[in-house]
Design a protein around this motif. Sequence first.
Motif, PDB file in Angstrom:
ATOM      1  N   MET A  30       0.836  -1.245   0.045  1.00  0.00           N
ATOM      2  CA  MET A  30       0.027  -0.068  -0.079  1.00  0.00           C
ATOM      3  C   MET A  30       0.915   1.283   0.050  1.00  0.00           C
ATOM      4  SD  MET A  30      -2.730   1.496   2.940  1.00  0.00           S
ATOM      5  CE  MET A  30      -3.715  -0.319   2.522  1.00  0.00           C
ATOM      6  N   VAL A  31       0.579   2.211  -0.804  1.00  0.00           N
ATOM      7  CA  VAL A  31       1.136   3.377  -1.006  1.00  0.00           C
ATOM      8  C   VAL A  31       0.438   4.534  -0.347  1.00  0.00           C
ATOM      9  CG1 VAL A  31       2.298   4.919  -2.517  1.00  0.00           C
ATOM     10  CG2 VAL A  31       2.357   2.814  -3.233  1.00  0.00           C
ATOM     11  N   ALA A  32       0.965   5.516   0.292  1.00  0.00           N
ATOM     12  CA  ALA A  32       0.402   6.597   0.969  1.00  0.00           C
ATOM     13  C   ALA A  32      -0.280   7.458  -0.017  1.00  0.00           C
ATOM     14  CB  ALA A  32       1.268   7.510   1.797  1.00  0.00           C
ATOM     15  N   ASP A  33      -1.593   7.939   0.444  1.00  0.00           N
ATOM     16  CA  ASP A  33      -2.269   8.921  -0.554  1.00  0.00           C
ATOM     17  C   ASP A  33      -1.486  10.043  -0.978  1.00  0.00           C
ATOM     18  OD1 ASP A  33      -4.235  11.398  -0.569  1.00  0.00           O
ATOM     19  OD2 ASP A  33      -5.440   9.656  -1.047  1.00  0.00           O
ATOM     20  N   PRO A  34      -1.603  10.533  -2.208  1.00  0.00           N
ATOM     21  CA  PRO A  34      -0.612  11.897  -2.623  1.00  0.00           C
ATOM     22  C   PRO A  34      -0.968  13.082  -1.530  1.00  0.00           C
ATOM     23  CG  PRO A  34      -1.806  10.648  -4.453  1.00  0.00           C
ATOM     24  CD  PRO A  34      -2.310  10.150  -3.325  1.00  0.00           C
ATOM     25  N   ILE A  35      -2.045  12.978  -0.918  1.00  0.00           N
ATOM     26  CA  ILE A  35      -2.297  14.296   0.007  1.00  0.00           C
ATOM     27  C   ILE A  35      -1.487  14.164   1.217  1.00  0.00           C
ATOM     28  CG2 ILE A  35      -3.995  15.467   1.529  1.00  0.00           C
ATOM     29  CD1 ILE A  35      -5.914  14.885  -0.550  1.00  0.00           C
ATOM     30  N   VAL A  36      -1.351  12.990   1.547  1.00  0.00           N
ATOM     31  CA  VAL A  36      -0.673  12.678   2.721  1.00  0.00           C
ATOM     32  C   VAL A  36       1.016  12.759   2.570  1.00  0.00           C
ATOM     33  CG1 VAL A  36       0.079  11.005   4.398  1.00  0.00           C
ATOM     34  CG2 VAL A  36      -2.254  11.013   3.542  1.00  0.00           C
TER      35      VAL A  36
END
Length: 274
Positions: free
Chosen positions: A1-7
């Motif tokens: 899982m990759v962190a959300d772009p906003i995060v």
Amino acid sequence: MVADPIVQRFIEKHADNAARLLESAEPDETRAFMATLSTDQAASIVRHLGRHSACHYLATLETEQAVELIKALPIQYAAALVRDMPAPGKKALLASESVPYRIKTILRHPKGSVGAEMDSNPVTLNEGMTVKQARSFLKKYQDHISNPLFVTGSEQKFVGVIPMKDLLLANNAADIARLCKPSIHRLSAREALASAGSYPVWQEVSALPVVDRAGRLAGVLHRDRVRETLNAAPAHSALAGDITDGVFSLGELFWTTCADMLSGYNSSTQPERP
């Protein structure tokens, strides 16, 4: 899982606030979230964690993951974290051949000593250079230059220092050896950092040479590093308490996103019940 772009963007701009939020999370949640970040992103957060939190997070990682993380941190800070890690994780990490040699070198010195905090691989000039050669050489290391500049001879024997302004004003053909001046103060790697940090000479220079018994330059101690280390606890307390309403709003956005991600992570890893 990759962190959300906003995060990810939040971390890039507010790594210090991200660290404060993660320190209030459960260790398993922190580890799960950090696993979604790149090594550089994780390192930017670790740099802002309290020493205790950073050391214990490092200890939860697999050895090779921990090695990659410390490689992304400033060398002295990485060594300080490894030094304070819980014993089992520390032993496994130092047994790895992938750990940078410079970190192992720093860890040979006792905690609280000059040697433990010095830069063991400083940028130096050779006494045989001309000013033109020295300027060309220093262009490659602009982010690692100290003032004064340190000069060595054969076998890394410490020769002296050159104030930056002297190098800038000197003729291209001048010899570095002629510009070199004796250092007004030399430190020993075995000296207590608290003692070294009290010298009045720090008002005049940003770095001092650390010289061994044979007269070789063992490293350089930077004024900023001395202040950071000696004032670590008070600085951390002040930082933790200095959060504005605007930052808190950003923090809420970040944590809400993190909570959603962690919730998804936990649900995806839980076995289905019959």
